[in-house]
Motif scaffolding. Structure first.
Motif, short mmCIF file in Angstrom:
data_model
loop_
_atom_site.label_atom_id
_atom_site.label_comp_id
_atom_site.label_asym_id
_atom_site.label_seq_id
_atom_site.Cartn_x
_atom_site.Cartn_y
_atom_site.Cartn_z
N HIS A 288 4.07 -4.17 8.18
CA HIS A 288 5.34 -3.46 8.35
C HIS A 288 5.15 -2.11 7.66
O HIS A 288 4.69 -2.08 6.52
N THR A 289 5.49 -1.01 8.35
CA THR A 289 5.24 0.30 7.76
C THR A 289 6.52 1.12 7.64
O THR A 289 7.45 0.97 8.44
N TRP A 290 6.53 2.00 6.65
CA TRP A 290 7.58 2.97 6.41
C TRP A 290 6.87 4.32 6.23
O TRP A 290 6.60 4.75 5.11
N PRO A 291 6.54 5.00 7.36
CA PRO A 291 5.78 6.24 7.28
C PRO A 291 6.45 7.31 6.42
O PRO A 291 5.77 8.07 5.74
N GLU A 292 7.76 7.36 6.44
CA GLU A 292 8.48 8.37 5.66
C GLU A 292 8.28 8.18 4.15
O GLU A 292 8.49 9.11 3.37
N LEU A 293 7.85 7.00 3.74
CA LEU A 293 7.59 6.70 2.34
C LEU A 293 6.10 6.61 2.02
O LEU A 293 5.72 6.39 0.87
N GLY A 294 5.25 6.68 3.05
CA GLY A 294 3.82 6.50 2.86
C GLY A 294 3.49 5.09 2.43
O GLY A 294 2.50 4.85 1.74
N ILE B 53 0.84 -1.19 0.00
CA ILE B 53 0.00 0.00 0.00
C ILE B 53 0.88 1.24 0.00
O ILE B 53 1.80 1.36 0.82
N TRP B 54 0.60 2.16 -0.93
CA TRP B 54 1.32 3.43 -1.02
C TRP B 54 0.33 4.58 -0.84
O TRP B 54 -0.85 4.43 -1.08
N GLY B 55 0.85 5.73 -0.47
CA GLY B 55 0.03 6.94 -0.40
C GLY B 55 -0.76 7.07 0.89
O GLY B 55 -1.74 7.79 0.94
N VAL B 56 -0.33 6.40 1.95
CA VAL B 56 -1.00 6.48 3.24
C VAL B 56 -0.29 7.54 4.09
O VAL B 56 0.93 7.68 4.02
N SER B 57 -1.04 8.26 4.90
CA SER B 57 -0.44 9.32 5.72
C SER B 57 0.57 8.73 6.71
O SER B 57 0.39 7.62 7.22
N ALA B 58 1.61 9.50 6.97
CA ALA B 58 2.65 9.07 7.92
C ALA B 58 2.04 8.85 9.30
O ALA B 58 2.42 7.90 10.00
N ALA B 59 1.09 9.70 9.70
CA ALA B 59 0.47 9.55 11.03
C ALA B 59 -0.25 8.21 11.15
O ALA B 59 -0.14 7.54 12.18
N ALA C 65 1.18 -8.81 18.70
CA ALA C 65 2.44 -8.15 19.07
C ALA C 65 2.68 -7.03 18.06
O ALA C 65 2.72 -7.28 16.85
N PHE C 66 2.80 -5.79 18.57
CA PHE C 66 3.06 -4.63 17.73
C PHE C 66 4.19 -3.82 18.34
O PHE C 66 4.22 -3.61 19.56
N HIS C 67 5.13 -3.38 17.50
CA HIS C 67 6.28 -2.62 17.97
C HIS C 67 6.38 -1.32 17.20
O HIS C 67 6.38 -1.32 15.97
N LEU C 68 6.47 -0.20 17.92
CA LEU C 68 6.66 1.12 17.34
C LEU C 68 8.15 1.44 17.38
O LEU C 68 8.76 1.46 18.45
N PHE C 69 8.74 1.68 16.21
CA PHE C 69 10.16 1.99 16.12
C PHE C 69 10.39 3.48 16.30
O PHE C 69 9.52 4.30 16.05
N GLU C 70 11.60 3.84 16.71
CA GLU C 70 12.04 5.24 16.77
C GLU C 70 13.01 5.47 15.63
O GLU C 70 13.89 4.65 15.41
N PRO C 71 12.85 6.51 14.85
CA PRO C 71 11.91 7.59 15.07
C PRO C 71 10.52 7.31 14.50
O PRO C 71 9.58 8.05 14.79
N GLN C 72 10.36 6.25 13.71
CA GLN C 72 9.06 5.99 13.10
C GLN C 72 8.99 4.57 12.56
O GLN C 72 10.00 3.91 12.38
N GLY C 73 7.77 4.12 12.28
CA GLY C 73 7.54 2.80 11.70
C GLY C 73 6.97 1.83 12.71
O GLY C 73 7.25 1.91 13.90
N VAL C 74 6.17 0.91 12.21
CA VAL C 74 5.52 -0.11 13.04
C VAL C 74 5.69 -1.46 12.37
O VAL C 74 5.58 -1.58 11.15
N THR C 75 5.97 -2.47 13.17
CA THR C 75 5.86 -3.86 12.74
C THR C 75 4.88 -4.53 13.70
O THR C 75 5.00 -4.36 14.92
#
Length: 97
Positions: free
Chosen positions: A88-94, A32-38, A65-75
């Motif tokens: 798995h998310t890459w908020p900086e890339l949407g 999925i692309w084009g999703v807000s970073a928030a 089980a969910f993990h929030l990475f610093e500075p961003q991203g969730v697995t």
């Protein structure tokens, strides 16, 4: 621009010999692309979304089980009686997969 979704289905190549007489299931990959970073950085929202999808598909959630990475991203992962769901998310890339 709205979010874009790519669905890939993994299945044995035609003519591929294997020991199973019939198919047990499918492996689906959503990109999925084009999703807000928030949204992509909100572990609670993502877990809720996967739980709603599991419920809609009549799947049985055993653990989460969910993990929030610093500075961003969730697995995150839901362990199901039937299999599992993960994100798995890459908020900086949407982007999420």
């Amino acid at each position: 621009m709205g979010a874009r979704l790519l669905l890939l289905l993994a299945a044995p190549a035609s003519g591929m010999a294997h020991s199973l007489s019939k198919r047990i299931g499918s492996h689906m990959i959503f990109e999925i692309w084009g999703v807000s970073a928030a949204t992509l950085n909100d572990a609670n929202f993502l877990e809720s979304a996967l739980r709603r999808a599991s419920h809609a598909a009549s799947l049985n959630v055993l653990e989460a089980a969910f993990h929030l990475f610093e500075p961003q991203g969730v697995t995150g992962m839901l362990i199901l009686s039937e299999s599992h769901l993960s994100v798995h998310t890459w908020p900086e890339l949407g982007y999420a997969a």
